[in-house]
Structures are given as C-alpha cells and as structure tokens.
Design an enzyme around this catalytic site. Sequence first.
Site, short mmCIF file in Angstrom:
data_model
loop_
_atom_site.label_atom_id
_atom_site.label_comp_id
_atom_site.label_asym_id
_atom_site.label_seq_id
_atom_site.Cartn_x
_atom_site.Cartn_y
_atom_site.Cartn_z
CB SER A 11 -1.73 0.77 -13.47
OG SER A 11 -0.53 0.02 -13.35
CD1 TRP A 14 -7.95 5.43 -5.73
CD2 TRP A 14 -9.93 5.30 -6.84
NE1 TRP A 14 -8.82 6.45 -5.81
CE2 TRP A 14 -9.77 6.35 -6.35
CE3 TRP A 14 -10.96 4.57 -7.70
CZ2 TRP A 14 -10.94 7.26 -6.81
CZ3 TRP A 14 -11.80 5.53 -8.18
CH2 TRP A 14 -12.00 6.62 -7.61
N GLY A 15 -6.30 3.19 -9.19
CA GLY A 15 -5.59 3.69 -10.41
C GLY A 15 -6.08 3.36 -11.65
CG PHE A 98 5.09 0.70 -3.77
CD1 PHE A 98 5.75 0.05 -3.03
CD2 PHE A 98 3.67 0.25 -3.94
CE1 PHE A 98 5.58 -1.41 -2.78
CE2 PHE A 98 3.33 -1.00 -3.78
CZ PHE A 98 4.16 -1.85 -3.06
CE LYS A 121 -9.34 7.12 0.27
NZ LYS A 121 -10.72 6.42 0.35
CE LYS A 206 -11.94 3.79 4.18
NZ LYS A 206 -11.11 3.08 3.16
NE ARG A 284 -8.36 -2.25 -1.86
CZ ARG A 284 -7.59 -1.44 -2.34
NH1 ARG A 284 -6.80 -2.13 -3.44
NH2 ARG A 284 -7.25 -0.51 -2.03
CE LYS A 313 1.53 -4.82 -2.65
NZ LYS A 313 2.08 -6.03 -2.21
CD GLN A 315 -2.20 2.17 0.80
OE1 GLN A 315 -1.96 2.97 0.61
NE2 GLN A 315 -1.43 0.75 1.08
P1 NAD Z 1 -3.94 -1.79 -5.43
O1 NAD Z 1 -4.18 -1.85 -3.97
O2 NAD Z 1 -4.43 -2.47 -6.29
O3 NAD Z 1 -2.19 -1.97 -5.59
C1 NAD Z 1 -1.62 -2.82 -6.42
C2 NAD Z 1 -0.74 -1.84 -7.17
O4 NAD Z 1 0.57 -1.68 -6.45
C3 NAD Z 1 -0.51 -2.29 -8.58
O5 NAD Z 1 -0.52 -1.41 -9.51
C4 NAD Z 1 1.07 -2.85 -8.51
O6 NAD Z 1 1.68 -2.90 -9.76
C5 NAD Z 1 1.51 -1.80 -7.71
N1 NAD Z 1 2.92 -2.19 -7.01
C6 NAD Z 1 3.19 -3.38 -6.49
N2 NAD Z 1 4.51 -3.27 -6.00
C7 NAD Z 1 4.98 -2.07 -6.43
C8 NAD Z 1 6.30 -1.18 -6.26
N3 NAD Z 1 7.30 -1.89 -5.55
N4 NAD Z 1 6.21 -0.17 -6.91
C9 NAD Z 1 5.18 0.41 -7.28
N5 NAD Z 1 3.93 0.04 -7.40
C10 NAD Z 1 3.96 -1.34 -6.93
O7 NAD Z 1 -3.76 -0.01 -5.65
P2 NAD Z 1 -4.88 1.03 -5.63
O8 NAD Z 1 -6.23 0.27 -5.32
O9 NAD Z 1 -4.92 1.61 -7.09
O10 NAD Z 1 -4.69 1.73 -4.44
C11 NAD Z 1 -3.75 3.10 -4.71
C12 NAD Z 1 -4.19 3.83 -3.58
O11 NAD Z 1 -5.63 4.40 -3.65
C13 NAD Z 1 -4.32 3.54 -1.86
O12 NAD Z 1 -3.56 4.44 -1.17
C14 NAD Z 1 -5.55 3.25 -1.83
O13 NAD Z 1 -5.80 3.62 -0.45
C15 NAD Z 1 -6.33 4.42 -2.47
N6 NAD Z 1 -7.71 4.07 -2.85
C16 NAD Z 1 -8.20 2.77 -3.11
C17 NAD Z 1 -9.37 2.51 -3.51
C18 NAD Z 1 -9.92 1.14 -4.11
O14 NAD Z 1 -11.16 0.82 -3.96
N7 NAD Z 1 -9.05 0.52 -4.35
C19 NAD Z 1 -10.40 3.63 -3.15
C20 NAD Z 1 -9.98 4.77 -2.84
C21 NAD Z 1 -8.70 5.12 -2.56
P1 13P Z 2 -10.00 -0.30 0.93
O1 13P Z 2 -8.63 0.12 0.67
O2 13P Z 2 -10.28 -0.60 2.39
O3 13P Z 2 -10.47 -1.13 -0.14
O4 13P Z 2 -11.08 1.08 0.77
C1 13P Z 2 -10.96 1.96 -0.57
C2 13P Z 2 -11.19 3.22 -0.16
O5 13P Z 2 -10.64 3.96 0.38
C3 13P Z 2 -12.90 3.65 -0.61
O6 13P Z 2 -13.00 4.91 -0.11
#
Ligand code: NAD
Ligand code: 13P
Length: 366
Positions: A11, A14-15, A98, A121, A206, A284, A313, A315
Amino acid sequence: GSKSKVTVVGSGNWGSVAAKLIASNTLKLNSFHDEVRMWVFEETLQTGEKLTDVINKTNENVKYLPGIKLGKNVIADPDLDNAVKDANMLVFVTPHQFMEGICKRLVGKVREDVEAISLIKGMEVKMEGPCMISNLISEQLGINCSVLMGANIANEIAVEKFSEATVGYRDNREIAEQWVKLFSTPYFMVTPVQDVEGVELCGTLKNIVAIAAGFVDGLDMGNNTKAAIMRIGLREMRAFSKLLFSSVRDGTFFESCGVADTFYLRKLIYFGSKTITFVAVGGRNRKVAEAFARNGGKRSFDDLEAEMLQGQKLQGVSTAREVYEVLSHRGWLELFPLFATVHEICVGRLPPSAIVEYSEKKPRLS
Ligand code: NAD
Ligand code: 13P
C-alpha cells in the site's frame, strides 16, 4: 461461476494507485467481488493515528498517496494472513527488498488455486544466482505469478493521465486476459505479452538506467548525453535479459515495459543562450540520482532517499548492487559498463562524472 476476490499486498505509492485502478473495475465487472482488500504494513502517523484506520476512515492513503480517493470498496487491512486468506487473485506491490520476508510469512496461508501478479521492480540474488520477484513468489508459495510493468509513474496514473502497461504471462492466455480486464481503464491501456522474464527484467533494469539518467541530469550534460545514456542502458537491458533467459523476446523491449519506461526525459528548454531547466515530475530513482550528482556524491543515497521520499523507497540503487553481483560472479562486468559504473558511483568508488567516461569502455556487444 463464483466471483473472484482480489487482494493487493502492499500500500505504498504504486500499491495505492493499483488498488484504486482495480477497485474502479471490480465495481463494474460482474466476475469480481466489489471489495478489494489492501494489506497495509501498519505504522503510526505523526498524529498518533494508525495508517490503516485513517485509510478506512478517509478513503485516502494520506502518507503514500495524499489527496486521492481510493474508492469506497478498498478496505485496508493490517493483518497479512487475513487479507490474503480468501483471495483468488493476489496483486503483489511492495518495495522488492521486503518480498522475501513477506513470502516466508505467506507459506501455507494462500489458496492453492490463487493466481498472482507482481508489479514489483527488482530481484533477489542468491547463492544459486539471480531470482526475479515473480519467481520468488511462485517458488515459495507454489502458485503461478504473472507480472505487470510499464512507464507508470504512480502519481500520474492517480490523476488519471493516460498511460500504457505490459502484462507478462507464462503460458495461460486466459489468465493474462483476466489481469488485463482487472487493470484496464480508458486511461490505463494494458497489453499482454507471453514473456514473464522479459517484462520483469525490463521493469527491474530500467531503474538502473533511471539512476544513470539522473546522474546525467545532475551533471547538466544536456539532451544528447541523456539520450545516449538511455540508448546504451536499453541495450544493456536487452543483452543482460537475454543472457539470463534465452527465451526473452526482442519485441518485449518495444512494449511499454521496455523502451517507454526508460524515457523519463527531463525537460530542457533553450531561450537564446540560456538553458531553463524544469524539475522533472515523478521518477524517484532519476530524481534522487540527480540530487546525488549535484552534491558531487558527498551525500549518500540512504540520506537523500530519507529526506526526499519520506518513506517511499528507491529500487535502483539496490538493483544496481544486485546486478553487479551477478556480473562479477559470471565474469560479465566488461560487457556491461553502464550497469557496473552505476553501482560503482552509488557506492562512492567512482565520481558521478564516470557515467559518461565511456569511449574507453565500449563493450563488444552486438
Ligand atoms: P513505496 O516506494 O511507496 O514504498 C513504501 C511502502 O513500503 C509503504 O507501503 C510502506 O509501508 C512499505 N514498507 C516499509 N517498510 C516495510 C517493511 N519492513 N515491510 C513491508 N513493507 C514495508 O512503494 P511503491 O511505490 O508502491 O512501490 C512498490 C513497487 O512498485 C516497487 O518495486 C516499485 O519499483 C514499483 N513501482 C512503483 C511505481 C511508482 O511510481 N511508485 C511505478 C511502477 C512500479
Ligand atoms: P521510480 O521508482 O523511479 O519512481 O519509478 C517508477 C516507475 O517504475 C515508473 O515506471
């Protein structure tokens, strides 16, 4: 037949957006239960309230996606076992570091016939070699796992700006169609591709290219350099993916998960002799890497991440380390100068400017 229940595991930024997308569809589609469960890694906000309570009260993830209503049918649940136990479809979307712990906790807790998809990712590197997150989920839980990746900055999708995504599936086209149905909206166009590894490696690698692109921005190198670095990065993405999995298809790199996801160009506009730089939105990894280079590598990524992302976070830095481990272990370092250099800059062994010291390191890749 019976209706499918969907649970989102994660959550963050992206979640939360994924839950919003899915919840808008489960309301409309008869084959799904309206309710979407979202597992929340519980935390106490500065106000003293629990994040889960606030999400359920306000219908907003005030910490990771403020200002966006998730849909009344999204129910936040801090209890992982409870959140997954009845689900027929599981959507995994947490920062990749995680997932090993989460998978361990989930062994024996999910339905045997559950279908999973990973939006994560990243990869894990084990003694035996690299393990993609979808594979970790499949192996630990004994379930099938597809993936969804793309040029998907969460905050832009949250405000319903048009984008595309790619679903990677293994062999069951019908399952892929289910996922496409669950995610597709008029502003989110999803295409299935039978290439789990290719799609997942695109999304994962990426993030290393995004770090490289951020360094170039932080060094004010300009548009040509940025384009060159992204092209080289894309080439290393393809070469690395194919070396790891010979099944990876060239076509995958032309989908949203591939070429589109590396296109995070910062806008540079020229007025006469002056360059005006617009701070890029989203991305990010790119953004924090730009700050790292502007500070001449003197402030660590951990420091900058904590200050700039407030709990979200990165990645790319850990992915660069993980890929570096694979490269050194297999004797491939010289084939991947960009990936290797990104890691060496991240850990302070090379200065950010090393990202463009390329001519002597041109790899002999086709
Ligand atoms: P985020 O970067 O917002 O991370 C924060 C989340 O991590 C919070 O829900 C937090 O509660 C959780 N967290 C912190 N410590 C934790 C622990 N010990 N155990 C479990 N959870 C914990 O997360 P996101 O943006 O949802 O990214 C998740 C995945 O989606 C990543 O692999 C990212 O690369 C991918 N993604 C993100 C985006 C984007 O724009 N945000 C886009 C595409 C893909
Ligand atoms: P960042 O984690 O660098 O924000 O990238 C999000 C993403 O993967 C968009 O496709």
